[in-house]
Design a protein around this motif. Structure first.
Motif, mmCIF file in Angstrom:
data_model
loop_
_atom_site.group_PDB
_atom_site.id
_atom_site.type_symbol
_atom_site.label_atom_id
_atom_site.label_comp_id
_atom_site.label_asym_id
_atom_site.label_seq_id
_atom_site.Cartn_x
_atom_site.Cartn_y
_atom_site.Cartn_z
ATOM 1 N N PHE A 44 0.865 -1.171 0.000
ATOM 2 C CA PHE A 44 0.000 0.000 0.000
ATOM 3 C C PHE A 44 0.903 1.222 0.000
ATOM 4 O O PHE A 44 1.916 1.263 0.705
ATOM 5 N N SER A 45 0.525 2.212 -0.799
ATOM 6 C CA SER A 45 1.213 3.504 -0.731
ATOM 7 C C SER A 45 0.219 4.601 -1.072
ATOM 8 O O SER A 45 -0.696 4.398 -1.869
ATOM 9 N N GLU A 46 0.400 5.724 -0.444
ATOM 10 C CA GLU A 46 -0.411 6.895 -0.757
ATOM 11 C C GLU A 46 0.306 7.620 -1.887
ATOM 12 O O GLU A 46 1.408 8.119 -1.707
ATOM 13 N N THR A 47 -0.323 7.687 -3.069
ATOM 14 C CA THR A 47 0.345 8.275 -4.229
ATOM 15 C C THR A 47 0.234 9.786 -4.267
ATOM 16 O O THR A 47 1.076 10.446 -4.877
ATOM 17 N N TYR A 48 -0.775 10.342 -3.630
ATOM 18 C CA TYR A 48 -0.899 11.796 -3.586
ATOM 19 C C TYR A 48 -1.800 12.211 -2.432
ATOM 20 O O TYR A 48 -2.849 11.612 -2.197
ATOM 21 N N ASN A 49 -1.344 13.232 -1.720
ATOM 22 C CA ASN A 49 -2.114 13.848 -0.663
ATOM 23 C C ASN A 49 -1.760 15.331 -0.716
ATOM 24 O O ASN A 49 -0.594 15.696 -0.555
ATOM 25 N N LYS B 3 2.093 19.674 -0.111
ATOM 26 C CA LYS B 3 2.379 21.066 0.260
ATOM 27 C C LYS B 3 3.407 21.134 1.385
ATOM 28 O O LYS B 3 4.349 21.935 1.334
ATOM 29 N N GLU B 4 3.245 20.289 2.377
ATOM 30 C CA GLU B 4 4.166 20.273 3.514
ATOM 31 C C GLU B 4 5.575 19.858 3.076
ATOM 32 O O GLU B 4 6.567 20.440 3.521
ATOM 33 N N THR B 5 5.675 18.882 2.198
ATOM 34 C CA THR B 5 6.972 18.363 1.753
ATOM 35 C C THR B 5 7.675 19.304 0.784
ATOM 36 O O THR B 5 8.878 19.498 0.858
ATOM 37 N N THR B 6 6.911 19.895 -0.143
ATOM 38 C CA THR B 6 7.510 20.695 -1.218
ATOM 39 C C THR B 6 7.466 22.202 -0.973
ATOM 40 O O THR B 6 8.220 22.952 -1.598
ATOM 41 N N GLY B 7 6.543 22.629 -0.131
ATOM 42 C CA GLY B 7 6.341 24.064 0.058
ATOM 43 C C GLY B 7 5.488 24.683 -1.038
ATOM 44 O O GLY B 7 5.298 25.893 -1.080
ATOM 45 N N LEU B 8 4.955 23.846 -1.931
ATOM 46 C CA LEU B 8 4.143 24.330 -3.052
ATOM 47 C C LEU B 8 2.666 24.044 -2.818
ATOM 48 O O LEU B 8 2.301 22.940 -2.414
ATOM 49 N N ASP B 9 1.835 25.019 -3.091
ATOM 50 C CA ASP B 9 0.388 24.850 -2.988
ATOM 51 C C ASP B 9 -0.159 24.784 -4.410
ATOM 52 O O ASP B 9 -0.559 25.799 -4.985
ATOM 53 N N ILE B 10 -0.149 23.596 -4.974
ATOM 54 C CA ILE B 10 -0.543 23.411 -6.372
ATOM 55 C C ILE B 10 -1.921 22.781 -6.428
ATOM 56 O O ILE B 10 -2.227 21.846 -5.687
#
Length: 181
Positions: free
Chosen positions: A26-31, A36-43
């Motif tokens: 199991f893996s979460e592919t997108y959250n 945002k927390e990991t990259t600093g980007l709000d896309i």
């Protein structure tokens, strides 16, 4: 989720946490929050695309111009591809440089491709399923491309020319200089 910087400004690799046991994984592919927390980007990703390809299929190098430019979050659902991006932002310190990475369904790494990049991939496995999120909608009038065999870029697609399967449209793409300069 782990973040790794590439050699290109604003382009990075995301490695998800994978939970495996005797049943599979199991893996979460997108959250959105984790991204945002990991990259600093709000896309705000607004469109998901997926393609299926056989060995040797090369798609690219593609991009959208102007206000319809797209950031992409790309990954391989099945198989293995060589993914290549080229920074085509004229004001960037990495303008004209490229980065390549093998993406597969084992490590499940993802590549964030910012706006202002050309993007392409070639399937290295028998088949591949390639998926990506875009932060802007596709617009045919804004599409652009660069030849996969551009002499200036000197890209290594990891396969011999005779093994490549390329659409007629992609075979007609202009050189880097014709497309960008």
């Amino acid at each position: 989720m782990e973040l790794q910087q590439t050699t290109l400004k604003d382009c990075f690799i995301l490695k998800p946490r994978i939970f495996q046991d005797e049943r599979g994984f199991f893996s979460e592919t997108y959250n959105k929050n984790t991204f945002k927390e990991t990259t600093g980007l709000d896309i705000d990703f607004v469109q998901d695309n997926q393609s299926s390809s056989t060995y040797g299929v090369l798609r690219g190098l593609h991009f959208q111009k102007g206000p319809m430019a797209q950031s992409k979050l790309v990954r391989v659902v099945k198989g293995k591809v060589l993914d290549i991006v080229v920074d085509i932002r004229k004001d960037s310190e990495t303008f004209g440089k490229h980065f390549s990475i093998v993406l597969d369904d084992v490590e499940q790494k993802q590549l964030f491709v910012p706006r202002g990049f050309a993007h392409g991939f070639v399937t290295l496995s028998e088949t591949s399923v390639f998926a990506y999120k875009c932060d802007n909608f596709y617009d045919k009038t804004s599409e652009g491309g660069i030849s996969y065999k551009d002499a200036t870029l000197q890209l290594d697609w990891h396969l011999p020319e005779e093994a490549l399967i390329i659409s007629e449209k992609d075979q007609q793409l202009p050189t880097f200089k014709e497309a960008i300069l």
